[in-house]
Design a protein around this motif. Structure first.
Motif, short mmCIF file in Angstrom:
data_model
loop_
_atom_site.label_atom_id
_atom_site.label_comp_id
_atom_site.label_asym_id
_atom_site.label_seq_id
_atom_site.Cartn_x
_atom_site.Cartn_y
_atom_site.Cartn_z
N ALA A 84 -25.08 -12.66 -62.30
CA ALA A 84 -24.50 -11.24 -62.62
C ALA A 84 -23.40 -10.92 -61.47
O ALA A 84 -23.37 -11.32 -60.23
N LEU A 85 -22.23 -10.15 -61.69
CA LEU A 85 -21.33 -9.93 -60.84
C LEU A 85 -21.86 -9.10 -59.79
O LEU A 85 -22.62 -8.02 -60.33
N PRO A 86 -21.72 -9.32 -58.51
CA PRO A 86 -22.33 -8.31 -57.67
C PRO A 86 -21.85 -7.02 -57.52
O PRO A 86 -20.76 -6.60 -57.75
N GLY A 87 -22.79 -6.11 -57.22
CA GLY A 87 -22.66 -4.51 -56.93
C GLY A 87 -21.89 -3.92 -58.03
O GLY A 87 -21.13 -3.01 -58.06
N GLY A 88 -22.48 -4.26 -59.19
CA GLY A 88 -21.97 -3.42 -60.62
C GLY A 88 -20.44 -3.87 -61.02
O GLY A 88 -19.88 -3.28 -61.83
N ALA A 89 -19.99 -4.84 -60.10
CA ALA A 89 -18.42 -5.37 -60.65
C ALA A 89 -18.32 -5.82 -62.18
O ALA A 89 -19.19 -6.26 -62.66
N ARG A 132 -15.82 -5.84 -70.99
CA ARG A 132 -15.90 -5.98 -69.65
C ARG A 132 -16.99 -6.78 -69.35
O ARG A 132 -18.06 -6.91 -69.79
N ILE A 133 -16.82 -7.79 -68.67
CA ILE A 133 -17.47 -8.93 -68.20
C ILE A 133 -18.48 -8.49 -66.94
O ILE A 133 -17.70 -7.99 -66.16
N ARG A 134 -19.70 -8.50 -67.16
CA ARG A 134 -20.66 -8.38 -66.19
C ARG A 134 -21.59 -9.47 -65.67
O ARG A 134 -22.25 -9.25 -64.70
N ALA A 135 -21.39 -10.56 -66.50
CA ALA A 135 -22.35 -11.49 -66.01
C ALA A 135 -21.76 -12.88 -66.80
O ALA A 135 -21.10 -12.75 -67.67
#
Length: 141
Positions: A84-89, A132-135
């Motif tokens: 997962a991209l950190p911090g909700g990025a 939107r890519i989240r992971a």
């Protein structure tokens, strides 16, 4: 034996020029005249690719390889694990130069109930992700 050939008169030569001029399309103009080339629109500028080195997965926060860039090196990733991209990025554009397929997910948990897409690792550049890519997951070849 000598053959006698007749030269065309000036009148006959002028008539031939007029006939030839009538047969030339107007766009080409008269013979020997300089004509402008037809207007051709300039080719569209190719999108500029973002900077991403060999063995890296690069993600940008906005489309067109703009915004903050996050780089993930193949050597620091767990193969076939959800990252997962950190911090909700989130990311909107990417370059996959890992040499392996990478699946990006709309879901931060790599759930397949949301949007997802797999990109080959042979140098894939995606200026606009459809979501939107989240992971992401990096796969064995």
């Amino acid at each position: 034996m000598r053959r006698h050939t007749r030269r065309p008169s000036a009148r006959t030569a002028a008539a031939a020029v007029l006939v030839a001029a009538a047969l030339i399309p107007p766009a080409l103009g008269p013979v020997g005249a300089a004509t402008a080339a037809p207007a051709v629109p300039p080719p569209s500028a190719a999108p500029r690719l973002g900077s991403c080195g060999a063995g890296e997965l690069c993600l940008w926060t906005t489309g067109g390889f703009q915004g903050a860039r996050r780089v993930h090196e193949l050597s620091g990733l767990d193969i076939e694990s959800c990252t997962a991209l950190p911090g909700g990025a989130t990311a909107a554009s990417l370059a996959n130069r890992t040499g392996r397929p990478v699946t990006t997910y709309q879901s931060a948990e790599c759930a397949e109930t949301g949007e997802f897409e797999t990109y080959p690792g042979t140098g894939t550049w995606v200026p606009e992700s459809p979501y939107r890519i989240r992971a992401f997951k990096v796969w064995e070849r």
